[in-house]
Design a protein around this motif. Structure first.
Motif, short mmCIF file in Angstrom:
data_model
loop_
_atom_site.label_atom_id
_atom_site.label_comp_id
_atom_site.label_asym_id
_atom_site.label_seq_id
_atom_site.Cartn_x
_atom_site.Cartn_y
_atom_site.Cartn_z
N UNK A 129 1.45 17.83 7.19
CA UNK A 129 0.92 17.60 8.54
C UNK A 129 0.64 16.13 8.80
N UNK A 130 0.80 15.28 7.78
CA UNK A 130 0.57 13.85 7.93
C UNK A 130 -0.76 13.38 7.39
N UNK A 131 -1.61 14.30 6.93
CA UNK A 131 -2.90 13.91 6.38
C UNK A 131 -2.72 13.06 5.12
N UNK A 132 -3.48 11.99 5.02
CA UNK A 132 -3.40 11.11 3.87
C UNK A 132 -4.06 11.76 2.65
N UNK A 133 -3.28 11.99 1.59
CA UNK A 133 -3.80 12.62 0.37
C UNK A 133 -4.34 11.58 -0.61
N UNK A 134 -3.66 10.46 -0.72
CA UNK A 134 -4.16 9.35 -1.54
C UNK A 134 -3.44 8.08 -1.15
N UNK A 135 -4.00 6.95 -1.53
CA UNK A 135 -3.34 5.67 -1.35
C UNK A 135 -3.77 4.71 -2.44
N UNK A 136 -2.87 3.80 -2.80
CA UNK A 136 -3.13 2.76 -3.78
C UNK A 136 -2.51 1.46 -3.28
N UNK A 137 -3.22 0.35 -3.46
CA UNK A 137 -2.72 -0.95 -3.01
C UNK A 137 -2.50 -1.87 -4.20
N UNK A 138 -1.38 -2.62 -4.15
CA UNK A 138 -1.00 -3.50 -5.25
C UNK A 138 -0.58 -4.86 -4.71
N UNK A 139 -1.33 -5.92 -5.00
CA UNK A 139 -0.84 -7.26 -4.68
C UNK A 139 0.41 -7.56 -5.51
N UNK A 140 1.34 -8.28 -4.91
CA UNK A 140 2.57 -8.63 -5.62
C UNK A 140 2.23 -9.41 -6.90
N UNK A 141 1.16 -10.15 -6.89
CA UNK A 141 0.78 -10.95 -8.06
C UNK A 141 0.38 -10.09 -9.26
N UNK B 16 0.85 -1.19 0.00
CA UNK B 16 0.00 0.00 0.00
C UNK B 16 0.89 1.24 0.00
N UNK B 17 0.76 2.04 -1.04
CA UNK B 17 1.53 3.27 -1.19
C UNK B 17 0.65 4.43 -0.76
N UNK B 18 1.15 5.26 0.13
CA UNK B 18 0.39 6.40 0.61
C UNK B 18 1.19 7.69 0.44
N UNK B 19 0.49 8.75 0.13
CA UNK B 19 1.08 10.08 0.02
C UNK B 19 0.42 10.97 1.06
N UNK B 20 1.23 11.65 1.89
CA UNK B 20 0.73 12.46 3.00
C UNK B 20 1.17 13.90 2.83
N UNK B 21 0.35 14.85 3.27
CA UNK B 21 0.79 16.24 3.25
C UNK B 21 1.74 16.49 4.42
#
Length: 240
Positions: A226-238, A219-224
């Motif tokens: 202050x730590x607020x989550x701006x977006x996230x994307x999840x990728x199974x290794x498969x 799960x890749x997350x991008x935070x501003x």
């Protein structure tokens, strides 16, 4: 530095002046200072000769991390009588061999400039088309799965994805800046950008690896700032 492991690579302002390349005459002193401060597991690899740069690799849990040197061997893309390069043939050959031998579900490749983006501006790898295309072509041909590039430099963040086949892709998480001035790159023509991942403010990123050994998910997350989550994307290794 004493609270948790720290690993580092350099880019132009760590190595020397803006857009510095192999012509910088104090590169050996830059490496000496870098090695004094950053406790990487090693610095340079024998395949790159006596002046082997800062290339290294290590393992965190079941994830392999490959740290590349994008300055020591760089030849500016504007040269008219030579072959422009960022990593150089020997470093690329080492990287491909190391990726091929890795059994990790995710293989993180860290370097300063963007790899997957096809927007040929500034110091993106798209400015070095032959080298960029060659690296991606070899990852596909060698059937190396789970490759995630971690890049910076651009004063903005975005996630790019190149698909080799239905079940084979590579990611590039570009994340910057943490403290310097920010830049909105959302209008740049990067045809590999994942929708709604462009961030034009100070931010930082996190990676979380979860799931059973053979069903790992990143799960890749991008935070501003202050730590607020701006977006996230999840990728199974498969899927990679």
């Amino acid at each position: 530095l004493s609270a948790c492991p720290n690993y580092a690579i350099w880019d132009d302002h760590d190595f020397g002046p803006n857009d510095a390349d192999r012509s910088y005459i104090l590169g050996d002193q830059s490496r000496e200072v870098f090695d004094m401060f950053w406790a990487n597991p090693s610095s340079g690899i024998p395949q790159l000769g006596e002046w082997g740069g800062i290339t290294t690799a290590f393992t965190l849990g079941d994830v392999d991390v490959f740290m590349l040197d994008n300055r020591t061997f760089r030849i500016n893309h504007n040269v008219l009588t030579g072959n422009p390069q960022v990593l150089g043939e020997d470093q690329i050959n080492w990287l491909v061999a190391a990726l091929k031998s890795s059994r990790a579900p995710f293989k993180l490749v860290c370097m300063g400039g963007q790899m997957v983006s096809d927007c040929a501006i500034y110091e993106n790898m798209a400015q070095f088309g032959a080298e960029r295309d060659g690296i991606l072509r070899r990852i596909k041909a060698e059937d190396i799965h789970g490759v995630v590039f971690l890049t910076g430099d651009r004063h903005g963040s975005e996630l790019s994805q190149v698909e080799f086949s239905r079940e084979h892709a590579a990611l590039d998480f570009t994340c910057s800046p943490l403290t310097s001035g920010a830049y909105d790159n959302s209008a740049e023509p990067n045809s590999f950008r994942v929708e709604d991942t462009s961030v034009g403010q100070r931010n930082f990123g996190t990676l979380q690896i979860t799931g059973p050994r053979k069903e790992r998910v990143m799960t890749i997350r991008c935070h501003d700032a202050s730590g607020k989550n701006l977006w996230e994307r999840s990728y199974p290794a498969s899927d990679l």
